[in-house]
Enzyme design. Structure first.
Site, PDB file in Angstrom:
ATOM      1  N   ALA A 272      42.161  34.226  32.975  1.00  0.00           N
ATOM      2  CA  ALA A 272      42.911  33.140  32.865  1.00  0.00           C
ATOM      3  C   ALA A 272      43.791  33.148  31.326  1.00  0.00           C
ATOM      4  O   ALA A 272      44.283  32.187  31.234  1.00  0.00           O
ATOM      5  CB  ALA A 272      42.072  31.594  32.503  1.00  0.00           C
ATOM      6  N   ALA A 273      43.898  34.286  30.989  1.00  0.00           N
ATOM      7  CA  ALA A 273      44.870  34.430  29.730  1.00  0.00           C
ATOM      8  C   ALA A 273      46.106  34.196  30.253  1.00  0.00           C
ATOM      9  O   ALA A 273      46.873  33.459  29.448  1.00  0.00           O
ATOM     10  CB  ALA A 273      44.568  35.554  29.216  1.00  0.00           C
ATOM     11  N   GLY A 274      46.696  34.365  31.247  1.00  0.00           N
ATOM     12  CA  GLY A 274      48.019  34.314  32.002  1.00  0.00           C
ATOM     13  C   GLY A 274      48.010  32.531  32.332  1.00  0.00           C
ATOM     14  O   GLY A 274      49.047  32.118  32.062  1.00  0.00           O
ATOM     15  N   ASP A 275      47.028  32.175  32.650  1.00  0.00           N
ATOM     16  CA  ASP A 275      46.968  30.773  32.964  1.00  0.00           C
ATOM     17  C   ASP A 275      47.231  30.020  31.671  1.00  0.00           C
ATOM     18  O   ASP A 275      48.035  28.753  31.715  1.00  0.00           O
ATOM     19  CB  ASP A 275      45.816  30.317  33.723  1.00  0.00           C
ATOM     20  CG  ASP A 275      45.603  30.934  35.052  1.00  0.00           C
ATOM     21  OD1 ASP A 275      46.605  31.417  35.730  1.00  0.00           O
ATOM     22  OD2 ASP A 275      44.361  31.323  35.516  1.00  0.00           O
TER      23      ASP A 275
HETATM   24  O1  RIB Z   1      43.717  33.560  36.632  1.00  0.00           O
HETATM   25  C1  RIB Z   1      42.176  33.505  36.891  1.00  0.00           C
HETATM   26  C2  RIB Z   1      41.971  32.563  37.979  1.00  0.00           C
HETATM   27  O2  RIB Z   1      42.282  33.599  39.090  1.00  0.00           O
HETATM   28  C3  RIB Z   1      40.388  32.556  38.300  1.00  0.00           C
HETATM   29  O3  RIB Z   1      40.305  31.187  37.627  1.00  0.00           O
HETATM   30  C4  RIB Z   1      40.251  32.642  39.613  1.00  0.00           C
HETATM   31  O4  RIB Z   1      39.778  31.765  40.404  1.00  0.00           O
HETATM   32  C5  RIB Z   1      41.564  33.198  40.268  1.00  0.00           C
HETATM   33  O5  RIB Z   1      42.420  32.157  40.818  1.00  0.00           O
END
Ligand code: RIB
Length: 326
Positions: A272-275
Site C-alpha cells: 500500500a505504499a503506492g496507494d
Molecule cells: O496496493 C496494495 C493492495 O493491492 C492490497 O491491499 C491488495 O488488496 C491489492 O489490491
C-alpha cells in the site's frame, strides 16, 4: 448478470464528513491475507511463513482511506460481496469517514481477496481474487454521477473492469488521475490529467523494459500520451515528468523532470505504499499544492507507510505527517 448476483440497495452514509465530496475513488476493495515469509516463493517452491494477518485492503479502498486520514472528504465507488468480508470492509471505510453511498453489494459473489507475501526487506508479492470488484459496471459509474461531478479529483486504478475506467472521463469535472495498477496495455492514457505508475507499470504502458536508469524512466514517462506522469520509485522516491504548459497549474515553461528523494526509513512492509502515495497526492492537489509539492509530500507519506505492516493498517493520519506546506 445472473439473478443471484443482483445488486443490493446501497446503505446510507452514516459517518462520512459533512460537505461536498473532494476526492472520489473508483476502484477495488479486498480482504487482505498477509504472510511474512523468509523469501518470496519461486515458481514450484513451497515456503513456510508466519501467521496470517487479516487486513482491509484493495488499491481503491486503500487510496480512499489514505486521503480521508489526511483530512479530505472522500467517497468510494465500488463493489463488495454480500458476505462477512464485504460488511467488514464497509465498516472499515465508514470508520475512516469515507462516504460509502456508492459502495454496492453484489449478491452471490465473494468479496475481493488478496493473498500477500512480505519478505524481510518489506518487499511484497500479491495475488488478487477480484470477486465482486469484477462486477463493477459502467452503470455503477452513471449511478455515482453526482458524487463524481462534485469531486475536485477522481482517482482510479486497474483492479476493476476497463470499461468502468473508460466511463470515467465523461463523468469527471475535476482532475482525473489514473494509478495504472496492476498494469495493462490498452488504457486510453490521453483521457487522464495525471498518471501515477511505478517503474514496472510505466514500462508496460510505454511498451518497454523496466529499467533502473532514471534517464530512461524519464524518457518512458515522456513517451506516454498524458500531460503529467508521476513515477513512484520505491526507495528512490518519485519522479515528476510534465509537459508544457503544466495542465494542472497553467504554469508555463519547458518540459520538466523533477526527482524527489525518498525518506531514509527502514521498510518493514511496502504493501500500500503506492496507494498511500496516490491518496496523499490527491489530497495535496485538492488543497492547492503544485504537482511537485504534492508529489514531494506524497513521498513523505509513503515513507511513513512502509514503516508499519499491512495495507490500510499502515496508512498514516494527518497528525503523523503534517502538511505539504511544512
Ligand atoms: O496496493 C496494495 C493492495 O493491492 C492490497 O491491499 C491488495 O488488496 C491489492 O489490491
Amino acid at each position: 448478470m445472473a439473478d443471484a448476483e443482483r445488486t443490493l440497495e446501497p446503505m446510507p452514509p452514516e459517518s462520512s464528513r459533512p460537505g461536498p465530496i473532494e476526492i472520489a475513488v473508483v476502484g477495488s476493495a479486498n480482504v487482505d491475507l498477509s504472510i511474512q515469509v523468509p523469501r518470496i516463493p519461486a515458481p514450484g517452491e513451497t515456503v513456510l511463513g508466519g501467521d496470517t494477518a487479516r487486513g482491509s485492503g484493495g488499491k481503491g479502498a486503500n487510496q480512499a482511506v489514505a486521503a480521508s486520514r489526511l483530512g479530505r472528504r472522500v467517497a468510494f465507488v465500488g463493489r463488495v460481496g454480500d458476505d462477512e468480508g464485504g460488511l467488514w470492509l464497509r465498516e472499515r471505510l465508514e470508520d475512516d469517514l469515507v462516504d460509502v453511498r456508492a459502495l454496492l453489494s453484489t449478491r452471490g459473489v465473494p468479496t475481493g481477496m488478496a493473498v500477500i507475501t512480505v519478505d524481510p526487506a518489506g518487499e511484497n508479492s500479491i495475488v488478487v481474487a477480484p470477486g465482486a470488484n469484477r462486477r463493477v459496471t459502467p452503470h455503477d459509474v452513471n449511478a455515482a454521477d453526482t458524487i463524481l461531478a462534485e469531486a475536485s479529483v477522481v482517482l482510479t486504478q486497474l483492479e476493476i473492469p476497463l470499461d468502468v475506467v473508460a466511463a470515467l472521463p465523461s463523468h469527471t469535472r475535476g482532475l482525473l488521475v489514473l494509478n495504472p495498477a496492476p498494469a495493462q496495455p490498452g488504457v486510453a492514457l490521453g483521457d487522464y490529467d495525471l498518471v501515477v505508475p511505478n517503474r514496472g507499470e510505466l514500462a508496460v504502458l510505454a511498451g518497454a523494459d523496466e529499467t533502473p536508469d532514471l534517464a530512461v524512466v524519464a524518457d518512458q514517462a515522456r513517451s506516454l500520451d498524458t500531460p503529467v506522469v508521476v513515477v513512484t520509485l520505491g526507495a528512490q522516491g518519485a519522479m515528476v515528468v510534465r509537459n508544457e504548459p503544466d495542465p494542472l497549474t497553467g504554469e508555463a515553461g519547458g518540459p520538466q523532470v523533477v526527482t524527489l528523494p525518498a525518506l531514509p526509513v527502514t521498510a518493514v512492509d511496502t504493501t500500500a505504499a503506492g496507494d498511500s502515495f496516490c491518496g496523499a497526492l490527491a489530497a495535496a492537489l485538492v488543497e492547492g499544492a503544485t504537482i511537485v509539492q504534492a508529489a514531494s509530500w506524497a513521498v513523505r507519506v509513503a515513507g511513513v507507510t512502509v514503516t508499519v505492516r499491512g495495507a490500510q493498517d499502515s496508512l498514516p493520519h494527518r497528525a503523523a505527517v503534517g502538511s505539504w506546506e511544512d
